[in-house]
Design an enzyme around this catalytic site. Sequence first.
Site, PDB file in Angstrom:
ATOM      1  N   ILE A  25      50.740  57.152  -9.138  1.00 33.03           N
ATOM      2  CA  ILE A  25      50.549  56.763 -10.530  1.00 33.03           C
ATOM      3  C   ILE A  25      51.219  55.399 -10.648  1.00 33.03           C
ATOM      4  O   ILE A  25      52.374  55.222 -10.246  1.00 33.03           O
ATOM      5  CB  ILE A  25      51.137  57.791 -11.521  1.00 33.03           C
ATOM      6  CG1 ILE A  25      50.886  57.338 -12.969  1.00 33.03           C
ATOM      7  CG2 ILE A  25      52.594  58.084 -11.276  1.00 33.03           C
ATOM      8  CD1 ILE A  25      51.234  58.397 -14.010  1.00 33.03           C
ATOM      9  N   SER A  26      50.493  54.417 -11.126  1.00 36.23           N
ATOM     10  CA  SER A  26      50.972  53.031 -11.079  1.00 36.23           C
ATOM     11  C   SER A  26      52.224  52.824 -11.922  1.00 36.23           C
ATOM     12  O   SER A  26      52.474  53.544 -12.904  1.00 36.23           O
ATOM     13  CB  SER A  26      49.879  52.076 -11.573  1.00 36.23           C
ATOM     14  OG  SER A  26      48.802  52.045 -10.680  1.00 36.23           O
ATOM     15  N   GLN A  27      52.996  51.822 -11.544  1.00 39.56           N
ATOM     16  CA  GLN A  27      54.158  51.401 -12.310  1.00 39.56           C
ATOM     17  C   GLN A  27      53.692  51.010 -13.721  1.00 39.56           C
ATOM     18  O   GLN A  27      52.700  50.282 -13.878  1.00 39.56           O
ATOM     19  CB  GLN A  27      54.804  50.207 -11.617  1.00 39.56           C
ATOM     20  CG  GLN A  27      56.017  49.646 -12.327  1.00 39.56           C
ATOM     21  CD  GLN A  27      56.536  48.384 -11.637  1.00 39.56           C
ATOM     22  OE1 GLN A  27      56.006  47.965 -10.620  1.00 39.56           O
ATOM     23  NE2 GLN A  27      57.563  47.778 -12.201  1.00 39.56           N
TER      24      GLN A  27
END
Length: 217
Positions: free
Chosen positions: A64-66
């Site tokens: 899950i992206s930053q």
Amino acid sequence: MYEDNYRQRGLRQKLVKKLAEKGIKDEAVLAAINRVPRHVFFENALLDHAYQDKAFPIGEGQTISQPYTVAFQTEKLDIKPGDKVLEIGTGSGYQACVLLELKAKVYTIEYNRKLYDTVREMLPSLGYKPYFFYGDGSKGLPQKAPFNKIIVTAGAPVVPTALTEQLAEDGILVIPVGDREKQVMLRIQKKNGKLIKEEYANFAFVPLLGEQGWKEK
């Protein structure tokens, strides 16, 4: 129905403040991030990580992206309500939720079957309803083109030609391009049939897999 309690809302507000301090200026993007319950994408034992400004593994070699990266890419897309947006790499579904909060019409495509099946079931249960597709995102989605905006959430070795071809006039493509470890963020706008490129700082994404991306090892 998911729980979104006082503590979680408070942590989300702190995250939004941090993103603003790091340079995110678009109030609509910050408000969208403040509305998406990022903790629902985490197992209960990992909830303390949900509102930290960092990427986190979600299985299948994906993350899950930053939050800063999500906000940065979304800000560069300059989303307007009603924009037809193609997302390459559904992943956890978090980015799609942010786009939907901005009132975009979202088409999202995922290469990994297990992630696709999971997210296709999960997002509607949260009230988020993009159009889901399973397949090779590096080829775009020609049957639904053109798109006002295209966002790629995985690092590509080159800009796939299919994506620039599926971009509408005045449309914007935001894509990280580089090697498997580090990429430069590109913002490409189509003006009078020509592609105008802007380059931004380095990022690190999981690799874009597919015919016009990286080949599976």
